[in-house]
Design an enzyme around this catalytic site. Structure first.
Site, mmCIF file in Angstrom:
data_model
loop_
_atom_site.group_PDB
_atom_site.id
_atom_site.type_symbol
_atom_site.label_atom_id
_atom_site.label_comp_id
_atom_site.label_asym_id
_atom_site.label_seq_id
_atom_site.Cartn_x
_atom_site.Cartn_y
_atom_site.Cartn_z
ATOM 1 N N MET A 23 56.344 48.743 -17.692
ATOM 2 C CA MET A 23 55.832 47.431 -17.306
ATOM 3 C C MET A 23 54.331 47.471 -17.057
ATOM 4 O O MET A 23 53.608 46.534 -17.402
ATOM 5 C CB MET A 23 56.569 46.908 -16.080
ATOM 6 C CG MET A 23 58.017 46.558 -16.344
ATOM 7 S SD MET A 23 58.254 45.415 -17.735
ATOM 8 C CE MET A 23 57.377 43.958 -17.163
ATOM 9 N N VAL A 96 55.230 49.648 -9.859
ATOM 10 C CA VAL A 96 55.770 50.997 -9.685
ATOM 11 C C VAL A 96 57.293 50.924 -9.705
ATOM 12 O O VAL A 96 57.881 49.861 -9.898
ATOM 13 C CB VAL A 96 55.245 51.650 -8.381
ATOM 14 C CG1 VAL A 96 53.726 51.688 -8.387
ATOM 15 C CG2 VAL A 96 55.749 50.934 -7.131
ATOM 16 N N GLU A 98 61.277 50.734 -8.981
ATOM 17 C CA GLU A 98 62.001 49.732 -8.196
ATOM 18 C C GLU A 98 62.717 50.388 -7.014
ATOM 19 O O GLU A 98 63.945 50.320 -6.886
ATOM 20 C CB GLU A 98 62.990 48.985 -9.104
ATOM 21 C CG GLU A 98 63.643 47.775 -8.475
ATOM 22 C CD GLU A 98 62.696 46.588 -8.306
ATOM 23 O OE1 GLU A 98 63.150 45.585 -7.720
ATOM 24 O OE2 GLU A 98 61.531 46.647 -8.740
ATOM 25 N N LYS A 103 57.527 50.948 -3.193
ATOM 26 C CA LYS A 103 56.767 49.704 -3.349
ATOM 27 C C LYS A 103 56.084 49.312 -2.041
ATOM 28 O O LYS A 103 54.913 48.910 -2.031
ATOM 29 C CB LYS A 103 57.687 48.575 -3.827
ATOM 30 C CG LYS A 103 58.065 48.674 -5.306
ATOM 31 C CD LYS A 103 58.816 47.442 -5.747
ATOM 32 C CE LYS A 103 59.191 47.501 -7.219
ATOM 33 N NZ LYS A 103 58.043 47.393 -8.123
ATOM 34 N N SER A 125 61.778 43.411 -9.506
ATOM 35 C CA SER A 125 62.804 42.641 -10.211
ATOM 36 C C SER A 125 63.906 42.176 -9.272
ATOM 37 O O SER A 125 64.806 41.469 -9.703
ATOM 38 C CB SER A 125 63.414 43.486 -11.338
ATOM 39 O OG SER A 125 63.943 44.692 -10.834
ATOM 40 N N HIS A 146 57.572 38.187 -11.799
ATOM 41 C CA HIS A 146 58.577 38.977 -12.513
ATOM 42 C C HIS A 146 58.368 38.763 -14.012
ATOM 43 O O HIS A 146 58.884 37.817 -14.609
ATOM 44 C CB HIS A 146 59.975 38.548 -12.068
ATOM 45 C CG HIS A 146 61.073 39.338 -12.705
ATOM 46 N ND1 HIS A 146 62.358 38.852 -12.829
ATOM 47 C CD2 HIS A 146 61.080 40.578 -13.250
ATOM 48 C CE1 HIS A 146 63.103 39.752 -13.424
ATOM 49 N NE2 HIS A 146 62.353 40.800 -13.696
ATOM 50 N N ASN A 149 60.212 42.060 -20.119
ATOM 51 C CA ASN A 149 59.765 43.155 -20.976
ATOM 52 C C ASN A 149 60.044 42.833 -22.450
ATOM 53 O O ASN A 149 61.181 42.511 -22.799
ATOM 54 C CB ASN A 149 60.497 44.446 -20.581
ATOM 55 C CG ASN A 149 60.007 45.659 -21.334
ATOM 56 O OD1 ASN A 149 58.852 45.740 -21.724
ATOM 57 N ND2 ASN A 149 60.901 46.593 -21.576
#
Length: 290
Positions: A23, A96, A98, A103, A125, A146, A149
């Site tokens: 991401m 970074v 999930e 985070k 997410s 969000h 991808n």
């Protein structure tokens, strides 16, 4: 936003992207492809080297597919292992892993470095934005974006406004996304928001159906495509997201909702344990060419 406004923003903005994974690379390509300078930060120098090679390829792909403008002057990507390099950023996007603790730590550290009023955006997410904002110096500057991808190809972004997110922070990020030619849909806060509260449950149930021998993964996806008109079935989508990310998201949802339907099924757990994460490793529910 007029062309003059876009040009001015290109000249004044500096986007800091935290995390050089899938991401982070995609978001960097999106910004650079629209002429916005990027500093990409990761603790792993090797990941940054890979990203420096991947980002130009993603930009070229976006241009060839007509998803990124061809005439834009693409700034040089700056990569660094030092978080101090983001002090001058006008917007920060965290991408970074999930994992809530990771985070929270990264967001807390970066919020102490950037100037007050600098939007700090999490690309989580599923972790509630306000939960993460509580670990930062200024919760009013924190919101969620969000991205799907790959973000340089998929135009719509789910923007999450936390209960403490300021109008100024939200407005600044919406302006930036407009400069990226993205369509923003603003939603409220909560585990999984809209997309993943629905999608991750669907992926989990689809994997459980395969686990129980009711249908193959190909047949599950074909039914969603043929009967419901989905471009990609849930399990091919899971491979694109990354099965490791799917499991992490399901755990977040399970822990925060108490809903047993979000507990990752055994088939997903076994694939992740085997290192079969999907497209990025070459094998998930499907096999992919190197």
């Amino acid at each position: 936003m007029s062309e003059e406004d876009v040009t001015e923003r290109q000249q004044t903005d500096l986007l800091a992207v935290l995390g050089a994974g899938v991401m982070g690379v995609g978001i960097s390509a999106l910004a650079l492809g629209h002429g916005i300078p990027v500093v990409l930060v990761d603790v792993d120098a090797t990941a940054l080297e890979r990203a420096a090679e991947a980002v130009p390829l993603r930009i070229r792909q976006g241009q060839l597919l007509g998803k990124l403008p061809r005439g834009t002057t693409v700034p040089r990507l700056v990569t660094t292992t030092s978080l101090d390099e983001v002090r001058e950023a006008t917007v920060v996007v965290e991408a970074v892993v999930e994992l809530p603790a990771v985070k929270a730590k990264v967001l807390g550290e970066v919020s102490e470095l950037v100037a007050p009023g600098t939007p700090v955006v999490t690309n989580t997410s599923g972790i509630p934005v306000d939960e993460l904002a509580g670990h930062t110096a200024r919760p009013a500057d924190v919101l969620g974006a969000h991205f799907m991808n790959p973000p340089y190809l998929i135009r719509t972004v789910e923007v999450i406004r936390g209960p403490r997110t300021s109008e100024a922070a939200l407005g600044r990020v919406l302006e930036l996304l407009t400069a990226f030619d993205r369509e923003s849909i603003v939603v409220g806060d909560g585990p999984g928001f809209v997309i993943n509260r629905i999608l991750q449950r669907m992926i989990n149930e689809s994997a459980r159906i395969v686990q129980e021998g009711i249908a193959s993964h190909e047949d599950v996806d074909s039914l969603f495509q043929g009967c419901l008109g989905h471009t990609t079935g849930p399990l091919a989508t899971a491979d694109l997201i990354g099965l490791d990310n799917v499991v992490d998201s399901l755990r977040v949802l399970h822990e925060r909702t108490g809903d047993a339907g979000y507990a990752p099924c055994a088939l997903l757990l076994s694939k992740v344990a085997a290192g079969d994460f999907g497209r990025k490793t070459g094998r998930g529910f499907y096999a992919y060419a190197p």
